[in-house]
Write an enzyme that holds these catalytic residues in place. Structure first.
Site, mmCIF file in Angstrom:
data_model
loop_
_atom_site.group_PDB
_atom_site.id
_atom_site.type_symbol
_atom_site.label_atom_id
_atom_site.label_comp_id
_atom_site.label_asym_id
_atom_site.label_seq_id
_atom_site.Cartn_x
_atom_site.Cartn_y
_atom_site.Cartn_z
ATOM 1 N N THR A 23 -37.956 5.928 11.907
ATOM 2 C CA THR A 23 -36.862 6.426 11.430
ATOM 3 C C THR A 23 -35.727 6.260 12.196
ATOM 4 O OG1 THR A 23 -37.106 8.602 12.186
ATOM 5 C CG2 THR A 23 -37.980 8.330 10.054
ATOM 6 N N ASP A 124 -43.215 20.226 -9.270
ATOM 7 C CA ASP A 124 -43.201 18.755 -8.883
ATOM 8 C C ASP A 124 -42.983 18.072 -10.316
ATOM 9 O OD1 ASP A 124 -43.581 15.969 -8.220
ATOM 10 O OD2 ASP A 124 -44.457 16.669 -6.165
ATOM 11 N N ARG A 183 -36.010 17.277 4.478
ATOM 12 C CA ARG A 183 -34.985 16.623 4.988
ATOM 13 C C ARG A 183 -33.956 17.209 4.788
ATOM 14 N NH1 ARG A 183 -38.242 13.291 6.756
ATOM 15 N NH2 ARG A 183 -38.240 11.270 6.605
ATOM 16 N N ASP A 205 -36.711 23.010 10.272
ATOM 17 C CA ASP A 205 -37.030 21.723 11.184
ATOM 18 C C ASP A 205 -36.322 20.617 11.045
ATOM 19 O OD1 ASP A 205 -38.979 20.593 13.145
ATOM 20 O OD2 ASP A 205 -39.451 19.231 11.442
ATOM 21 N N GLU A 210 -28.461 15.079 12.117
ATOM 22 C CA GLU A 210 -29.129 15.134 13.275
ATOM 23 C C GLU A 210 -28.528 14.106 14.211
ATOM 24 O OE1 GLU A 210 -33.351 15.072 12.497
ATOM 25 O OE2 GLU A 210 -33.352 16.671 11.266
ATOM 26 N N HIS A 227 -36.904 18.563 14.379
ATOM 27 C CA HIS A 227 -37.697 17.710 13.622
ATOM 28 C C HIS A 227 -38.878 17.440 14.225
ATOM 29 C CE1 HIS A 227 -36.437 14.369 10.436
ATOM 30 N NE2 HIS A 227 -37.602 14.663 10.351
ATOM 31 N N GLY A 230 -43.950 17.157 11.660
ATOM 32 C CA GLY A 230 -45.044 16.317 11.479
ATOM 33 C C GLY A 230 -45.616 15.611 12.924
ATOM 34 N N TYR A 231 -45.205 16.116 14.280
ATOM 35 C CA TYR A 231 -45.487 15.439 15.338
ATOM 36 C C TYR A 231 -46.856 15.944 15.904
ATOM 37 C CZ TYR A 231 -40.971 13.079 16.158
ATOM 38 O OH TYR A 231 -39.889 12.208 15.854
#
Length: 367
Positions: A23, A124, A183, A205, A210, A227, A230-231
């Site tokens: 990203t 969705d 996001r 998060d 940012e 952020h 997902g780490y």
């Protein structure tokens, strides 16, 4: 040629045929206009750092790593809920979760949430239009009206930009929890701040602008992180594997089409059940033994100017394991061992054991 993400510029890629990125590389006209690039491989789920309209105009193909870190985000959401329960001392497992965006991440949250006994509603529209006889979808207005927890898992595009604005938060139930791991730009942060006193808790998060995050939102958020949802170790490995395989597929490099990496061997589960604590505190301690979410939130709140350093220096964590989930099952089942209904997991009675979902285990659902 290897560059750090922020060092990639138009000069460095002038003769490149392909880019493999994350990203930190903003692939737009300014970067690509004078290059030979015809394919971009991003080791991420999201593609909002890529100007897709420009790439389509130039015939540049884009490949992402769909679903690569979905379980890491699921882990973040579930851990945050039990952390909030431990902080707020409110009932949790009787609550209903509204999942907006039911793709790889959202559906993962749904399955784990259902396993732990939460009621789940999914929204969705793109997936609903395709049709799935096994899943029922609802419109967002109904989720906001009926759900105690709203968690966001939509991509960032023209349809989702600022989708969580004034009316969105006004329509949420009083005392509801709002979680955003998608996001930052999908949220009107000032609207969230204005309505924050009505909400039960806020977990953030991802942020607009940012690393220059909104200090007011940081101050009122119950859990705030840089952020890193997902780490996970597995997420990073999955992103690498998917990117290499996409590259091999595009350029027909047969030896790399089955490229794989194995995660490092995990550490033993560092958790001891404490019979002096209630079920929720034990579950919170169990989840935080894998992911010290409260510590990460504390670091950012203490030093918001260190956002970028905290993110780039984050030590990737292991995801949920079968052992952890089985331990969580045992904690809940033991807590309700004399009751037939055990929040959708199973039950124990004096006459024996059973399962409300047949023989299938959680591990079969998520691994």
């Amino acid at each position: 040629r290897y560059f750090k993400g922020g060092e990639i510029d138009s000069d460095s890629i002038a003769n490149a045929d392909a880019l493999i990125i994350r990203t930190r590389t903003n692939c737009n006209r300014d970067l690509l206009n004078n290059s030979d690039v015809k394919s971009i491989f991003t080791a991420t789920i999201g593609e909002d750092h890529i100007d897709k309209d420009y790439c389509k105009e130039r015939g540049i193909e884009i490949y992402n790593a769909a679903g690569c870190n979905s379980m890491g985000v699921v882990q973040y959401v579930i851990t945050s809920l039990f952390a909030l329960k431990s902080q707020r001392r409110k009932d949790l497992l009787s609550k209903k979760i509204g999942i907006i965006g039911a793709g790889n991440v959202g559906e993962g949250v749904a399955r784990i949430a259902e396993y732990f006994g939460f009621g789940v509603m999914r929204c969705d529209p793109p997936l609903e239009s395709i049709g799935n006889n096994n899943i029922e979808y609802y419109d967002a207005a109904r989720l906001l009206k009926e759900c105690d927890i709203i968690t966001m898992h939509v991509p960032l595009d023209k349809t989702t930009l600022n989708m969580c604005s004034g009316h969105f938060f006004q329509d949420m139930r009083d005392g509801a929890i709002f979680i955003n791991t998608a996001r930052g730009e999908i949220v009107d942060e000032m609207a969230l701040i204005r309505e924050s006193e009505r909400l039960g808790a806020i977990v953030i998060d991802v942020w607009r602008d940012e690393p220059g995050i909104n200090q007011k939102l940081l101050n009122i958020a119950d859990i705030a992180t840089p952020h890193i949802a997902g780490y996970s170790i597995e997420g990073k490995i999955n992103a690498t594997v998917k990117s290499v395989r996409n590259f091999a597929l595009h350029y027909n490099i047969t030896p790399l089409k089955e490229f794989s990496l194995s995660p490092p061997s995990g550490s033993p589960l560092n958790f001891r059940y404490n019979p002096g604590l209630d079920m929720y505190d034990n579950l919170n301690n169990l989840f935080q033994s894998f992911f010290r979410l409260n510590d990460e939130s504390r670091k950012l709140k203490q030093e918001p100017a260190m956002f970028e350093n905290l993110r780039s220096g984050y030590i990737y964590r292991p995801e949920f394991t079968r052992e952890l989930l089985n331990m969580a099952s045992d904690i809940i089942i033991n807590n309700y061992k004399n009751q037939l209904y055990v929040y959708g997991i199973g039950y124990k009675t004096d006459s024996g054991e059973g399962s409300l979902h047949g023989e299938d285990s959680t591990a079969d659902l998520i691994f």
